[in-house]
Design a protein around this motif. Structure first.
Motif, mmCIF file in Angstrom:
data_model
loop_
_atom_site.group_PDB
_atom_site.id
_atom_site.type_symbol
_atom_site.label_atom_id
_atom_site.label_comp_id
_atom_site.label_asym_id
_atom_site.label_seq_id
_atom_site.Cartn_x
_atom_site.Cartn_y
_atom_site.Cartn_z
ATOM 1 N N ARG A 84 156.308 81.803 72.437
ATOM 2 C CA ARG A 84 155.785 83.023 71.837
ATOM 3 C C ARG A 84 154.309 83.210 72.195
ATOM 4 N N GLU A 85 153.539 82.117 72.106
ATOM 5 C CA GLU A 85 152.119 82.212 72.444
ATOM 6 C C GLU A 85 151.920 82.578 73.911
ATOM 7 N N HIS A 86 152.754 82.003 74.763
ATOM 8 C CA HIS A 86 152.640 82.315 76.189
ATOM 9 C C HIS A 86 152.949 83.787 76.453
ATOM 10 N N ASN A 92 148.961 90.455 76.400
ATOM 11 C CA ASN A 92 147.560 90.841 76.257
ATOM 12 C C ASN A 92 146.905 91.029 77.613
ATOM 13 N N GLU A 93 147.189 90.127 78.547
ATOM 14 C CA GLU A 93 146.622 90.262 79.889
ATOM 15 C C GLU A 93 147.118 91.541 80.553
ATOM 16 N N ASN A 96 145.411 94.591 78.969
ATOM 17 C CA ASN A 96 144.040 94.709 79.466
ATOM 18 C C ASN A 96 144.013 95.265 80.891
ATOM 19 N N TYR A 97 144.945 94.802 81.717
ATOM 20 C CA TYR A 97 145.041 95.295 83.085
ATOM 21 C C TYR A 97 145.345 96.787 83.091
ATOM 22 N N LEU A 98 146.315 97.218 82.253
ATOM 23 C CA LEU A 98 146.662 98.635 82.195
ATOM 24 C C LEU A 98 145.491 99.483 81.711
#
Length: 135
Positions: A84-86, A92-93, A96-98
């Motif tokens: 889940r954390e992964h 999130n990454e 942020n990219y979008l």
């Protein structure tokens, strides 16, 4: 007969070397720590009673103990938490990219529109169509 003699003559040195090395415990170089070398076999090998109990595991159909069940559940929950954390980190990454891509696209579009307006502006009337008198 000559073939047998050559085979025996080639095998004889090998047998002699093996006999000479039979007394050697290992090929490792000793560094003066004899106490550790003597204690190593005790750690590797277990007593016969423990060895016999090692193979007397519970059968496939016998019920699992409470501790076994909860140990498995803890392992599964820990794996699920890591997964889940992964995935959360990956999401999130990607978000942020979008966001960065959208901001860059917005900035490029805004600059392109400003350049188009400046290029097509002839100075006769205000730049925007909704400011024209004869619309």
């Amino acid at each position: 007969m000559a073939g047998t003699q050559t085979v025996l003559l080639t095998l004889l040195p090998t047998v002699l070397i093996l006999i000479a090395l039979a007394g050697v415990e290992s090929a490792a170089v000793k560094d003066g720590k004899d106490s550790e070398a003597k204690g190593a076999p005790k750690r590797v090998f277990m007593p016969a009673s423990d060895a016999s109990n090692f193979f007397k595991r519970r059968g496939r159909r016998s019920p699992r103990t409470y501790e076994e069940y909860y140990a498995e559940q803890r392992v599964k929950l820990a794996g699920n938490e890591r997964r889940r954390e992964h995935l959360e980190e990956q999401n999130n990454e990607y978000e942020n990219y979008l966001e960065e891509e959208r901001d860059e696209q917005y900035e490029r579009t805004r600059e392109k529109n400003e350049q188009w307006r400046e290029f097509h502006y002839d100075g006769q009337y205000p730049r925007y169509p909704h400011h024209r008198h004869y619309v």
